[in-house]
Design a protein around this motif. Structure first.
Motif, PDB file in Angstrom:
ATOM      1  N   GLN A  88     -39.032 -28.310   2.880  1.00 51.23           N
ATOM      2  CA  GLN A  88     -39.064 -29.672   3.423  1.00 51.23           C
ATOM      3  C   GLN A  88     -38.610 -30.694   2.387  1.00 51.23           C
ATOM      4  O   GLN A  88     -38.936 -30.574   1.206  1.00 51.23           O
ATOM      5  CB  GLN A  88     -40.471 -30.019   3.901  1.00 51.23           C
ATOM      6  CG  GLN A  88     -40.959 -29.173   5.049  1.00 51.23           C
ATOM      7  CD  GLN A  88     -40.018 -29.201   6.233  1.00 51.23           C
ATOM      8  OE1 GLN A  88     -39.610 -30.265   6.696  1.00 51.23           O
ATOM      9  NE2 GLN A  88     -39.652 -28.021   6.719  1.00 51.23           N
ATOM     10  N   PRO A  89     -37.860 -31.710   2.819  1.00 53.06           N
ATOM     11  CA  PRO A  89     -37.490 -32.801   1.903  1.00 53.06           C
ATOM     12  C   PRO A  89     -38.680 -33.740   1.718  1.00 53.06           C
ATOM     13  O   PRO A  89     -39.156 -34.347   2.676  1.00 53.06           O
ATOM     14  CB  PRO A  89     -36.346 -33.501   2.638  1.00 53.06           C
ATOM     15  CG  PRO A  89     -36.603 -33.217   4.088  1.00 53.06           C
ATOM     16  CD  PRO A  89     -37.264 -31.867   4.157  1.00 53.06           C
ATOM     17  N   HIS A 107     -35.294 -41.105  -3.658  1.00 50.89           N
ATOM     18  CA  HIS A 107     -34.717 -39.814  -3.970  1.00 50.89           C
ATOM     19  C   HIS A 107     -35.492 -38.694  -3.278  1.00 50.89           C
ATOM     20  O   HIS A 107     -36.715 -38.721  -3.218  1.00 50.89           O
ATOM     21  CB  HIS A 107     -34.747 -39.565  -5.483  1.00 50.89           C
ATOM     22  CG  HIS A 107     -33.870 -40.507  -6.238  1.00 50.89           C
ATOM     23  ND1 HIS A 107     -34.178 -40.961  -7.498  1.00 50.89           N
ATOM     24  CD2 HIS A 107     -32.709 -41.104  -5.904  1.00 50.89           C
ATOM     25  CE1 HIS A 107     -33.223 -41.790  -7.914  1.00 50.89           C
ATOM     26  NE2 HIS A 107     -32.334 -41.888  -6.962  1.00 50.89           N
ATOM     27  N   VAL A 108     -34.762 -37.723  -2.774  1.00 45.88           N
ATOM     28  CA  VAL A 108     -35.364 -36.497  -2.268  1.00 45.88           C
ATOM     29  C   VAL A 108     -34.896 -35.386  -3.191  1.00 45.88           C
ATOM     30  O   VAL A 108     -33.749 -34.960  -3.141  1.00 45.88           O
ATOM     31  CB  VAL A 108     -34.935 -36.211  -0.817  1.00 45.88           C
ATOM     32  CG1 VAL A 108     -35.521 -34.891  -0.351  1.00 45.88           C
ATOM     33  CG2 VAL A 108     -35.387 -37.343   0.095  1.00 45.88           C
ATOM     34  N   ILE A 109     -35.778 -34.966  -4.078  1.00 45.29           N
ATOM     35  CA  ILE A 109     -35.415 -33.983  -5.088  1.00 45.29           C
ATOM     36  C   ILE A 109     -35.923 -32.622  -4.651  1.00 45.29           C
ATOM     37  O   ILE A 109     -37.098 -32.479  -4.313  1.00 45.29           O
ATOM     38  CB  ILE A 109     -36.013 -34.356  -6.454  1.00 45.29           C
ATOM     39  CG1 ILE A 109     -35.517 -35.743  -6.870  1.00 45.29           C
ATOM     40  CG2 ILE A 109     -35.670 -33.312  -7.505  1.00 45.29           C
ATOM     41  CD1 ILE A 109     -36.151 -36.271  -8.131  1.00 45.29           C
ATOM     42  N   PRO A 110     -35.065 -31.608  -4.605  1.00 45.96           N
ATOM     43  CA  PRO A 110     -35.521 -30.281  -4.195  1.00 45.96           C
ATOM     44  C   PRO A 110     -36.702 -29.812  -5.035  1.00 45.96           C
ATOM     45  O   PRO A 110     -36.768 -30.055  -6.242  1.00 45.96           O
ATOM     46  CB  PRO A 110     -34.282 -29.401  -4.421  1.00 45.96           C
ATOM     47  CG  PRO A 110     -33.122 -30.338  -4.341  1.00 45.96           C
ATOM     48  CD  PRO A 110     -33.622 -31.641  -4.909  1.00 45.96           C
ATOM     49  N   PRO A 151     -28.818 -34.662  -0.506  1.00 43.61           N
ATOM     50  CA  PRO A 151     -29.924 -33.741  -0.771  1.00 43.61           C
ATOM     51  C   PRO A 151     -29.480 -32.277  -0.740  1.00 43.61           C
ATOM     52  O   PRO A 151     -28.787 -31.840   0.183  1.00 43.61           O
ATOM     53  CB  PRO A 151     -30.921 -34.026   0.357  1.00 43.61           C
ATOM     54  CG  PRO A 151     -30.534 -35.364   0.895  1.00 43.61           C
ATOM     55  CD  PRO A 151     -29.056 -35.475   0.686  1.00 43.61           C
ATOM     56  N   GLU A 152     -29.896 -31.537  -1.747  1.00 45.11           N
ATOM     57  CA  GLU A 152     -29.569 -30.121  -1.804  1.00 45.11           C
ATOM     58  C   GLU A 152     -30.123 -29.377  -0.601  1.00 45.11           C
ATOM     59  O   GLU A 152     -29.506 -28.433  -0.100  1.00 45.11           O
ATOM     60  CB  GLU A 152     -30.110 -29.513  -3.096  1.00 45.11           C
ATOM     61  CG  GLU A 152     -29.720 -28.059  -3.296  1.00 45.11           C
ATOM     62  CD  GLU A 152     -30.201 -27.504  -4.619  1.00 45.11           C
ATOM     63  OE1 GLU A 152     -30.239 -26.276  -4.754  1.00 45.11           O
ATOM     64  OE2 GLU A 152     -30.551 -28.306  -5.500  1.00 45.11           O
ATOM     65  N   ILE A 153     -31.279 -29.818  -0.117  1.00 43.99           N
ATOM     66  CA  ILE A 153     -31.875 -29.132   1.023  1.00 43.99           C
ATOM     67  C   ILE A 153     -31.020 -29.302   2.278  1.00 43.99           C
ATOM     68  O   ILE A 153     -30.977 -28.425   3.147  1.00 43.99           O
ATOM     69  CB  ILE A 153     -33.315 -29.632   1.265  1.00 43.99           C
ATOM     70  CG1 ILE A 153     -34.049 -28.684   2.198  1.00 43.99           C
ATOM     71  CG2 ILE A 153     -33.336 -31.057   1.790  1.00 43.99           C
ATOM     72  CD1 ILE A 153     -35.524 -28.935   2.269  1.00 43.99           C
ATOM     73  N   VAL A 187     -27.732 -29.467   2.159  1.00 47.80           N
ATOM     74  CA  VAL A 187     -26.635 -28.523   1.944  1.00 47.80           C
ATOM     75  C   VAL A 187     -27.068 -27.114   2.348  1.00 47.80           C
ATOM     76  O   VAL A 187     -26.350 -26.403   3.063  1.00 47.80           O
ATOM     77  CB  VAL A 187     -26.173 -28.533   0.478  1.00 47.80           C
ATOM     78  CG1 VAL A 187     -25.058 -27.512   0.254  1.00 47.80           C
ATOM     79  CG2 VAL A 187     -25.695 -29.922   0.069  1.00 47.80           C
ATOM     80  N   ASP A 188     -28.270 -26.711   1.908  1.00 43.82           N
ATOM     81  CA  ASP A 188     -28.764 -25.375   2.237  1.00 43.82           C
ATOM     82  C   ASP A 188     -28.923 -25.197   3.738  1.00 43.82           C
ATOM     83  O   ASP A 188     -28.587 -24.154   4.295  1.00 43.82           O
ATOM     84  CB  ASP A 188     -30.096 -25.110   1.539  1.00 43.82           C
ATOM     85  CG  ASP A 188     -29.949 -24.862   0.050  1.00 43.82           C
ATOM     86  OD1 ASP A 188     -28.819 -24.566  -0.381  1.00 43.82           O
ATOM     87  OD2 ASP A 188     -30.947 -24.972  -0.682  1.00 43.82           O
ATOM     88  N   GLY A 189     -29.457 -26.222   4.413  1.00 48.43           N
ATOM     89  CA  GLY A 189     -29.634 -26.123   5.854  1.00 48.43           C
ATOM     90  C   GLY A 189     -28.314 -26.009   6.588  1.00 48.43           C
ATOM     91  O   GLY A 189     -28.171 -25.216   7.538  1.00 48.43           O
ATOM     92  N   ALA A 190     -27.336 -26.817   6.173  1.00 52.37           N
ATOM     93  CA  ALA A 190     -26.021 -26.745   6.802  1.00 52.37           C
ATOM     94  C   ALA A 190     -25.359 -25.394   6.554  1.00 52.37           C
ATOM     95  O   ALA A 190     -24.739 -24.806   7.450  1.00 52.37           O
ATOM     96  CB  ALA A 190     -25.139 -27.876   6.257  1.00 52.37           C
ATOM     97  N   LEU A 191     -25.516 -24.894   5.341  1.00 49.22           N
ATOM     98  CA  LEU A 191     -24.930 -23.595   5.004  1.00 49.22           C
ATOM     99  C   LEU A 191     -25.568 -22.478   5.816  1.00 49.22           C
ATOM    100  O   LEU A 191     -24.884 -21.575   6.303  1.00 49.22           O
ATOM    101  CB  LEU A 191     -25.094 -23.349   3.508  1.00 49.22           C
ATOM    102  CG  LEU A 191     -24.270 -22.215   2.874  1.00 49.22           C
ATOM    103  CD1 LEU A 191     -22.793 -22.386   3.167  1.00 49.22           C
ATOM    104  CD2 LEU A 191     -24.521 -22.196   1.378  1.00 49.22           C
ATOM    105  N   ASP A 192     -26.884 -22.543   5.974  1.00 47.21           N
ATOM    106  CA  ASP A 192     -27.582 -21.559   6.804  1.00 47.21           C
ATOM    107  C   ASP A 192     -26.999 -21.537   8.214  1.00 47.21           C
ATOM    108  O   ASP A 192     -26.778 -20.469   8.794  1.00 47.21           O
ATOM    109  CB  ASP A 192     -29.067 -21.898   6.898  1.00 47.21           C
ATOM    110  CG  ASP A 192     -29.876 -21.315   5.750  1.00 47.21           C
ATOM    111  OD1 ASP A 192     -29.457 -20.290   5.197  1.00 47.21           O
ATOM    112  OD2 ASP A 192     -30.911 -21.890   5.403  1.00 47.21           O
ATOM    113  N   ALA A 193     -26.809 -22.726   8.792  1.00 49.44           N
ATOM    114  CA  ALA A 193     -26.353 -22.830  10.177  1.00 49.44           C
ATOM    115  C   ALA A 193     -24.991 -22.193  10.380  1.00 49.44           C
ATOM    116  O   ALA A 193     -24.679 -21.712  11.477  1.00 49.44           O
ATOM    117  CB  ALA A 193     -26.314 -24.299  10.593  1.00 49.44           C
ATOM    118  N   VAL A 194     -24.168 -22.172   9.335  1.00 50.20           N
ATOM    119  CA  VAL A 194     -22.812 -21.631   9.448  1.00 50.20           C
ATOM    120  C   VAL A 194     -22.742 -20.167   9.019  1.00 50.20           C
ATOM    121  O   VAL A 194     -22.057 -19.353   9.659  1.00 50.20           O
ATOM    122  CB  VAL A 194     -21.839 -22.487   8.612  1.00 50.20           C
ATOM    123  CG1 VAL A 194     -20.454 -21.859   8.563  1.00 50.20           C
ATOM    124  CG2 VAL A 194     -21.765 -23.894   9.193  1.00 50.20           C
TER     125      VAL A 194
END
Length: 324
Positions: free
Chosen positions: A66-67, A77-80, A208-210, A212-219
């Motif tokens: 979670q962010p 800032h939302v820091i991982p 936010p890195e999170i 990026v991770d969520g978008a990458l997961d979806a693809v």
């Protein structure tokens, strides 16, 4: 004969937690320490056992991802989270009381609704009250509760390289004024230029890195479910997303490379940086996922089984992007 550990009953445990008043500052933790000292012998140890169990139960990947924002951060800032900060977040969550814990487990997104305090002090309250170290049955370090940690994110998968690699670049705001140190490199904290070192400094720190991770997961997930990228097409699609003035949402093929792992196909788009910065994190993830899916679709064969799922990911973020 070794005596059986006493675990504090839940009702009693939460009554002690209520003494904190939802805070983990020094005064609040001192109140808890005094209360544990005043109770019968063995109370700090029993409290520590129950706290360890609650922290262990909160050790879940869906909470870790979670962010969250911290109350001592003046910016937004939302820091991982790291392993340590996730533990301190869990302790801060426990300090908020049983209802907050139950809500977070039922819906991890509730962590996004407030700013959080570093709860490290709570971890040592029982030991301070007991005047000694306390060993607990449960290991509550991040990642210990394996039942709630599943597969790693695609960016962390084993193997030579993931099938999709997002490369984000902020064209409008070069990094400056931030101390930087790399092996063999010293910085005085002043301005530096990307050309000073053979390193890439234009990654948007505000994105936010999170997300990026969520978008990458979806693809990546649909690709993996349908066998990945065809070997004759590419070993990896490198998606270059530039944040600049204006939009270019029709994917443009760029120069790729061939290395020991195979062919890397590079495809790129540009998003309007001021607009992207203004989006909430959920829309940032949705828009990036759409761009990644759109770029991968440009190189994927028509018969590939992942095309429909990727088209759906693209469509889910279309409202955020201008018409091509």
């Amino acid at each position: 004969m070794r005596l059986r550990r006493r675990v504090m009953p839940e009702k009693e445990f939460w009554s002690h937690i209520d003494v904190l008043g939802g805070s983990v500052d020094e005064d609040a933790v001192a109140r808890l320490v005094d209360r544990l000292r005043e109770r019968r012998r063995g109370t700090p140890e029993a409290f520590a056992e129950r706290l360890a169990q609650v922290l262990y139960d909160l050790d879940r990947q869906d909470l870790f991802e979670q962010p969250v924002q911290w109350d001592d951060d003046p910016d937004d800032h939302v820091i991982p989270l790291s392993s340590d900060t996730f533990l301190y977040l869990r302790a801060g969550l426990v300090a908020k009381g049983r209802q907050a814990v139950d809500q977070a487990i039922a819906d991890p997104r509730t962590l996004r609704n407030r700013r959080w305090s570093d709860g490290e002090g709570l971890l040592y309250a029982a030991e301070e009250a007991a005047g000694r170290e306390i060993d607990t049955k449960y290991d509550y370090e991040t990642g210990s509760n394996e039942a709630y940690w599943t597969m790693p994110s695609p960016s962390e998968m084993d193997g030579p390289r993931p099938p999709v690699a997002p490369i984000l670049s902020d064209l409008l705001e070069p990094i400056d004024g931030e101390p930087f140190e790399a092996p063999g490199v010293e910085s005085d904290g002043g301005d530096f230029e990307p050309d000073d070192l053979d390193l890439d400094f234009d990654w948007p720190l505000w994105f936010p890195e999170i997300a990026v991770d969520g978008a990458l997961d979806a693809v990546v997930q649909p690709l993996l479910e349908h066998g990945g990228l065809p070997a004759d097409i590419a070993a990896q699609v490198e998606v270059r997303v530039d944040f600049g003035n204006g939009w270019q949402v029709v994917p443009q093929q760029r120069a790729g490379v061939v290395d020991e792992f195979g062919k890397v196909v590079a495809v790129g788009c540009q998003l309007d940086q001021p607009t992207a910065k203004s989006w909430p994190i959920y829309d940032q993830e949705r828009a990036l996922a759409a761009v990644l899916a759109r770029c991968v679709l440009t190189v994927l064969p028509d018969a590939h089984g992942a095309r429909q799922a990727l088209a759906d990911v693209d469509a889910a973020g279309t409202d955020l992007l201008p018409r091509s």
